[in-house]
Design an enzyme around this catalytic site. Structure first.
Site, short mmCIF file in Angstrom:
data_model
loop_
_atom_site.label_atom_id
_atom_site.label_comp_id
_atom_site.label_asym_id
_atom_site.label_seq_id
_atom_site.Cartn_x
_atom_site.Cartn_y
_atom_site.Cartn_z
N ASP A 141 0.81 -1.23 0.00
CA ASP A 141 0.00 0.00 0.00
C ASP A 141 0.84 1.27 0.00
O ASP A 141 0.46 2.28 0.60
CB ASP A 141 -0.97 0.02 1.21
CG ASP A 141 -1.80 -1.23 1.27
OD1 ASP A 141 -2.27 -1.65 0.20
OD2 ASP A 141 -1.97 -1.80 2.36
N LYS B 205 1.88 2.31 -5.07
CA LYS B 205 2.57 1.82 -6.27
C LYS B 205 1.72 1.99 -7.53
O LYS B 205 2.26 2.28 -8.59
CB LYS B 205 2.90 0.32 -6.13
CG LYS B 205 3.90 0.03 -5.03
CD LYS B 205 4.25 -1.44 -4.96
CE LYS B 205 3.12 -2.32 -4.47
NZ LYS B 205 2.72 -2.12 -3.09
N GLY C 209 -4.07 -4.46 -4.57
CA GLY C 209 -5.09 -3.50 -5.00
C GLY C 209 -4.37 -2.23 -5.39
O GLY C 209 -3.99 -1.44 -4.54
N GLN D 127 2.29 -5.96 -3.22
CA GLN D 127 2.58 -6.01 -1.78
C GLN D 127 3.87 -5.22 -1.48
O GLN D 127 4.15 -4.28 -2.19
CB GLN D 127 2.69 -7.45 -1.26
CG GLN D 127 1.37 -8.21 -1.25
CD GLN D 127 1.01 -8.79 -2.60
OE1 GLN D 127 1.82 -9.45 -3.22
NE2 GLN D 127 -0.20 -8.55 -3.04
P1 IMP Z 1 -2.33 -12.79 1.78
O1 IMP Z 1 -1.36 -12.25 0.78
O2 IMP Z 1 -3.77 -12.55 1.41
O3 IMP Z 1 -2.06 -14.21 2.12
O4 IMP Z 1 -2.11 -11.97 3.14
C1 IMP Z 1 -0.91 -12.06 3.88
C2 IMP Z 1 -0.54 -10.72 4.51
O5 IMP Z 1 -0.16 -9.81 3.48
C3 IMP Z 1 -1.69 -10.04 5.25
O6 IMP Z 1 -1.15 -9.31 6.33
C4 IMP Z 1 -2.26 -9.08 4.23
O7 IMP Z 1 -2.92 -7.99 4.82
C5 IMP Z 1 -0.98 -8.66 3.53
N1 IMP Z 1 -1.21 -8.22 2.14
C6 IMP Z 1 -1.43 -9.00 1.07
N2 IMP Z 1 -1.58 -8.26 -0.04
C7 IMP Z 1 -1.41 -6.99 0.34
C8 IMP Z 1 -1.41 -5.75 -0.37
O8 IMP Z 1 -1.55 -5.67 -1.61
N3 IMP Z 1 -1.20 -4.63 0.38
C9 IMP Z 1 -0.98 -4.69 1.71
N4 IMP Z 1 -0.95 -5.81 2.41
C10 IMP Z 1 -1.17 -6.95 1.73
#
Ligand code: IMP
Length: 431
Positions: A13, A16, A40, A225
């Site tokens: 977040d 990007k 996102g 991420q």
């Molecule tokens: P997952 O990727 O859904 O398995 O989530 C694992 C961790 O990564 C969690 O803490 C999510 O909130 C975080 N996370 C996954 N994708 C994003 C992103 O695009 N932005 C911020 N945090 C993310």
């Protein structure tokens, strides 16, 4: 020939989407190489706001080729939803500007279901995932029981492999978690039909990226991420399931590491995190709430309020070094207007011991107390400023303090959500 890597240098977040969209205007090819619909990426063009989850941010630039690499976990339902959504708003998306790697692993409904059930099972130890099936899909990939996009294109193969996979997953869903198993035939029919819709997009994305590079095209690798969520180098186990920095490119896009010419990180002027896990500079108070409100810090994928805190130079220095970044872009500087004073963590105190470098081990990160340096704040609204000299002295001093602390130059400053709300400071593009 030139290839640029742009990645998040915090916990995701970092803003990007907008910057990659901006930089993509100079790219012939934009490549996603890891992650999946957990991302996102928000892009604002005029009055229009787009949130992209799987499709590379170059899709809004006519003429840019967008590749989804083999390292991305692809939920085909979400991908097609995104394609339809963009088309409905007049954006051209077809097999000529969007190509999906035949080798990318597929997120099925059972992955999403198991993601939710596992989180419930973990209770207090939950990761706080986005619930998009990311972890279970990558787990199947590593266990060599996953299905790839190419498998969806062959109905018989797809049926037999999905049948075998679902037999085991349904046993897990029903017998371990006591939940409703998925209906086999409905799942088989659904994914075979989806394979047909994906067909026009399917390609050897790695070969296309390499061919583009050899043809002298400009490539942009779009990280999703952030580096602190990297499966290997991040705050494990509170991470995502892929390699999120420039380190993910070679495996996730079948692109040789030596062909990446320039690497640029992105970090906010403060820190945010969604989900569970350590966050040394978190402000669990009115100041944190104020940053959340001023920065509208709510997740673009899940809508969750983001945890907010001061800039952590220890984490960002580590993240930039991991990817060998040439420099970085600081975002949301405008959000900090109005604070009398700002704090920056320049080190950690670990049981009386002073650390300057990121500690690898989770218990150390959890007990690390930030050592702060105070910086004067500023009152001016920065959102209309376009030249570095326009910024108030205190804002410039803040930026220069950050770059000294993270040992890497600030190449650009973002002062608002729109494409043009940026201040150029150094060279981003490879030559
Ligand atoms: P997952 O990727 O859904 O398995 O989530 C694992 C961790 O990564 C969690 O803490 C999510 O909130 C975080 N996370 C996954 N994708 C994003 C992103 O695009 N932005 C911020 N945090 C993310």
């Amino acid at each position: 020939m030139p290839a640029l890597s742009v990645f998040g240098a915090q916990w995701g977040d970092e803003g990007k989407g907008k910057l990659i969209d901006l930089l993509a205007r100079e790219a012939d090819v934009v490549v996603r190489y890891q992650g999946g619909p957990n991302a996102g990426h928000t892009v604002v063009v005029g009055r229009e706001k787009y949130v992209l989850h799987l499709i590379p941010s170059g899709i809004l630039n006519p003429g840019t080729l967008n590749l989804i690499g083999n390292g991305v976990s692809v939920d085909p339902l979400k991908l097609l939803e995104e394609v339809d959504g963009l088309r409905a708003r007049g954006v051209r998306v077809d097999g000529s500007n969007l190509r999906l790697s035949a080798l990318a692993h597929v997120i099925f409904e059972h992955h999403r279901v198991i993601d939710g059930l596992s989180e419930r099972w973990r209770g207090e130890g939950r990761i706080g995932t986005t619930g998009r099936g990311i972890g279970p899909c990558y787990a199947d990939k590593a266990a060599r029981v996953g299905l790839r996009v190419c498998d969806l294109l062959e109905p018989d193969l797809c049926r037999s492999r999905l049948r075998a996979a679902l037999a085991e997953k349904n046993a897990l869903i029903e017998r371990v978690h006591g939940a409703q198993p998925l209906e086999l035939d409905a799942q088989l029919d659904r994914y075979v039909a989806i394979g047909e819709r994906l067909r026009p997009f399917v390609a050897d994305a790695g070969a296309e990226a390499r061919a583009a590079h050899k043809a002298g095209k400009r490539l942009l690798f779009e990280g999703a991420q952030g580096a602190m969520l990297d499966i290997d180098a991040g705050t494990y186990p509170f991470v995502t399931s892929s390699n999120t920095g420039a380190n993910g490119i070679s495996a996730g896009a079948c692109f040789p590491p030596r062909w990446v010419d320039r690497v640029v990180g992105i970090a906010k002027a403060y820190t945010t995190r969604v989900g569970e896990g350590p966050f040394p500079t978190e402000l669990d108070d009115a100041l944190g709430a104020r940053i959340r409100e001023q920065g509208n810090e709510y997740g673009s994928t899940t809508g969750r309020p983001r945890r907010c805190g001061w800039f952590d130079a220890v984490a960002v220095r580590y993240a930039l070094e991991l990817s060998g970044a040439d420099g970085w872009i600081v975002t949301n500087l405008d959000v900090l207007s109005g604070f009398d004073e700002l704090q920056v963590a320049t080190g950690y105190d670990l049981g009386g011991q002073r650390l300057r470098d990121w500690p690898a081990h989770l218990p150390s990160i959890e007990s690390a107390r930030p050592v702060y340096a105070r910086q004067p704040g500023w009152r001016e609204d920065l959102t209309a400023m376009r030249r570095y000299e326009d910024l108030p002295l205190a804002a410039r001093a803040y930026v220069e303090f950050l770059e000294r602390e993270v040992d890497a130059p600030v190449l650009m400053i973002s002062v608002g959500p729109e494409r043009d709300q940026v201040i150029q400071r150094g060279r981003i593009q490879p030559t």
